[in-house]
Design an enzyme around this catalytic site. Structure first.
Site, PDB file in Angstrom:
ATOM      1  N   GLY A 471      33.310  30.012  32.351  1.00 28.03           N
ATOM      2  CA  GLY A 471      32.219  30.546  33.149  1.00 28.03           C
ATOM      3  C   GLY A 471      32.264  32.058  33.197  1.00 28.03           C
ATOM      4  O   GLY A 471      33.317  32.647  33.420  1.00 28.03           O
ATOM      5  N   CYS A 472      31.127  32.694  32.950  1.00 27.79           N
ATOM      6  CA  CYS A 472      31.004  34.135  33.088  1.00 27.79           C
ATOM      7  C   CYS A 472      30.153  34.411  34.325  1.00 27.79           C
ATOM      8  O   CYS A 472      29.906  33.523  35.133  1.00 27.79           O
ATOM      9  CB  CYS A 472      30.377  34.738  31.836  1.00 27.79           C
ATOM     10  SG  CYS A 472      30.496  36.546  31.756  1.00 27.79           S
ATOM     11  N   ILE A 473      29.681  35.636  34.496  1.00 23.95           N
ATOM     12  CA  ILE A 473      28.909  35.979  35.680  1.00 23.95           C
ATOM     13  C   ILE A 473      27.625  35.166  35.747  1.00 23.95           C
ATOM     14  O   ILE A 473      27.263  34.623  36.787  1.00 23.95           O
ATOM     15  CB  ILE A 473      28.580  37.486  35.698  1.00 23.95           C
ATOM     16  CG1 ILE A 473      29.861  38.296  35.880  1.00 23.95           C
ATOM     17  CG2 ILE A 473      27.614  37.816  36.832  1.00 23.95           C
ATOM     18  CD1 ILE A 473      29.631  39.786  35.898  1.00 23.95           C
TER      19      ILE A 473
END
Length: 539
Positions: A471-473
């Site tokens: 997961g990224c931003i």
């Protein structure tokens, strides 16, 4: 040790991702991991700025911010990257801390000495932290479950990781202590060449900064520019990077940040007005775009706006990248210098307006108004001339659900309140997406993100198709076995504003909830049965 599934649902063994895909995936993972230490910067900048004599005049507060910025930034990067790439494991973070302390001790002893102390002109900056963080994460993945002989069993498993990291850091510290001085000379020469380009250099950087967003590689570029580009000899010694030099008081710093303020405070909000003005359903479009415009203006967070058109109207994103580059170039030509600790929004503008090395901040507002007008009319022209499917128009051609532009809290599957049995959708998803979760499990025991994670996993082809997820931003980053099994339409109906595929690498833009969804998907993947996984290979 982590495993990766390489078997399709039909039992056919699929090839692993190609070399380029692996390299791109690795770069994206590094970019994502950089966001954890970078997230510390707003707190550091706020403390450092508020403690200055022209604001609150609290030396202890300024010292607190300075402690995060200059002497310990490499340590923060080492720990942050290690824990980010190791999935949040504390042993990796400890290994990163041990590694950077050992590395710095050896490095500072081997580099040339001046007056019995390390040469203050030689410094690796955050590069040392990045290197140690990457090494620590790699060693954690390789040795976190190692078995040692019985008489050494206490030091096996995760306890072994900091030990082996210290040994490797010892060797790396010695190597870089010998080779870094000439390398630093080369890096400084590159930095001087970029700075000597003046407006052209800042313009190219601004253009690439936006253009790399779809690949998630802009963080890698930013790390060099913000933390390594240029050198300033200040009261704290040698400081590198446009951002860190700005907060250290360098009067020449800020060129590579100032041009973002007109874009984020004026340009993109004006683009939102243009998209609302030309929407078939302006009230619906305004529901999300007005709040996104205010967020960009106030904080400099632009992803909610950019992802509103980056996939459905990529030509607008190219226009946006070009305009960003020109904004940085114009600010350089006009001698405008100002920096930010988080992003180029009103908060950072007000905080740094009166800073001693900020120049022409009022002129920046004039430039911002001009870019607001440019964005409004240029976006309006392209939207109407080419009938682009921006929010509120073109849903049939883009395949987006009617609610995709709503806030994420209003999108995706809902968990029935007080329900004792799962809905048909939940039961179906549970059966196809996870064998570890019973199809008869009550949704009342799950939160909304649990349900959404199962739905997204199903739309990605199920457990058997997903090798890994991070997961990224604002996005999920995945390695998949068969990209053809990804159901783009279903993902968009669940709230995804876009799906990017490059070989076996996929990115699904789910907004700021992405990290929460990824953690829940990983829990589901860990419960993968042997029937789902087939052949396993080390990752």
């Amino acid at each position: 040790m982590s495993t990766a599934n390489t078997t399709s649902p039909t039992g056919t063994t699929l090839p692993s991702p190609g070399g380029f895909d692996r390299v791109l995936g690795a770069l994206q993972s590094i970019g994502r991991s950089l966001m954890l230490p970078i997230a510390v910067l707003p707190a550091a900048a706020l403390l450092l700025r508020l403690g200055q004599p022209d604001l609150l005049n609290l030396p202890w507060m300024a010292a607190a911010g300075n402690a995060l910025f200059l002497p310990n930034l490499a340590i923060i990067f080492a720990v942050g990257i290690a824990i980010g790439l190791a999935g949040g494991e504390g042993a990796a973070a400890l290994a990163g801390l041990v590694g950077i302390l050992v590395f710095n001790g050896v490095f500072n002893t081997i580099i040339p000495q001046v007056g019995g102390k390390p040469d203050p002109n030689i410094s690796m900056g955050v590069f040392s932290g990045i290197i140690v963080g990457l090494v620590s994460a790699g060693l954690y993945r390789r040795f976190h479950d190692i078995r040692l002989p019985d008489y050494l069993a206490f030091f096996g498993g995760k306890r072994f990781v900091p030990i082996i990291t210290a040994l490797v850091a010892l060797i790396l510290g010695a190597i870089f202590g010998l080779i870094w001085p000439p390398i630093q000379g080369g890096i400084n020469a590159v930095g001087l060449a970029i700075v000597s380009l003046g407006a052209i250099g800042t313009g190219i950087y601004g253009f690439l900064n936006r253009l790399l967003i779809p690949l998630g590689l802009h963080h890698v570029l930013n790390t060099y520019v913000w933390f390594q580009l240029g050198t300033y000899h200040g009261a704290q010694g040698v400081v590198t990077g446009d951002l860190t030099r700005y907060f250290a008081g360098d009067p020449t710093a800020g060129n590579f940040m100032a041009g973002f303020f007109p874009i984020m405070m004026f340009g993109l909000p004006a683009a939102c007005l243009a998209m609302i003005r030309h929407a078939n359903f302006p009230k619906v479009a305004a529901g999300i775009l007005l709040s996104a415009a205010f967020t960009s203006f106030l904080t400099g967070v632009t992803e909610p706006i950019e992802f509103a058109f980056i996939f459905v109207a990529p030509v607008l994103f190219l226009v946006h990248a070009v305009l960003t580059g020109t904004a940085l170039a114009v600010c350089t030509l006009l001698g405008i210098r100002i920096g930010f600790g988080f992003s180029a929004g009103l908060i950072d503008y007000v905080l740094n307006f009166g800073k001693s090395n900020t120049s022409n901040p009022l002129l920046l507002l004039v430039v911002g108004v001009v870019y607001g007008v440019l964005y409004y009319f240029i976006f309006s022209f392209f939207i109407t001339r080419f009938d682009l499917g921006t929010p509120g128009r073109g849903e049939k051609s883009t395949g987006l659900s009617t609610d995709w532009i709503l806030p994420e809290s209003q999108r995706g599957p809902k968990v029935p309140k007080g329900a004792k049995e799962p809905t048909a959708t939940s039961a179906t998803s549970a059966t196809s997406a996870t064998s570890a979760t019973s199809a008869t499990e009550s949704p009342a025991k799950e939160d909304r993100d649990d349900v959404l994670a199962r739905e997204v996993l199903t739309a990605l082809g199920g457990k058997a198709n997903v090798q890994s997820v991070e997961g990224c931003i604002t996005r999920l980053r995945l390695f998949v076995n068969d990209p053809a099994q990804i159901d783009d339409v279903r993902l968009k109906s669940l709230g995804a504003s876009g799906v990017i595929k490059r070989g076996k690498i996929a990115q699904v833009v789910m907004g700021t909830q992405s990290d929460r969804i990824a953690s829940r998907m990983n829990r589901l993947l860990k419960g993968r049965s042997s029937g789902d996984t087939g052949e396993q290979v080390e990752e």
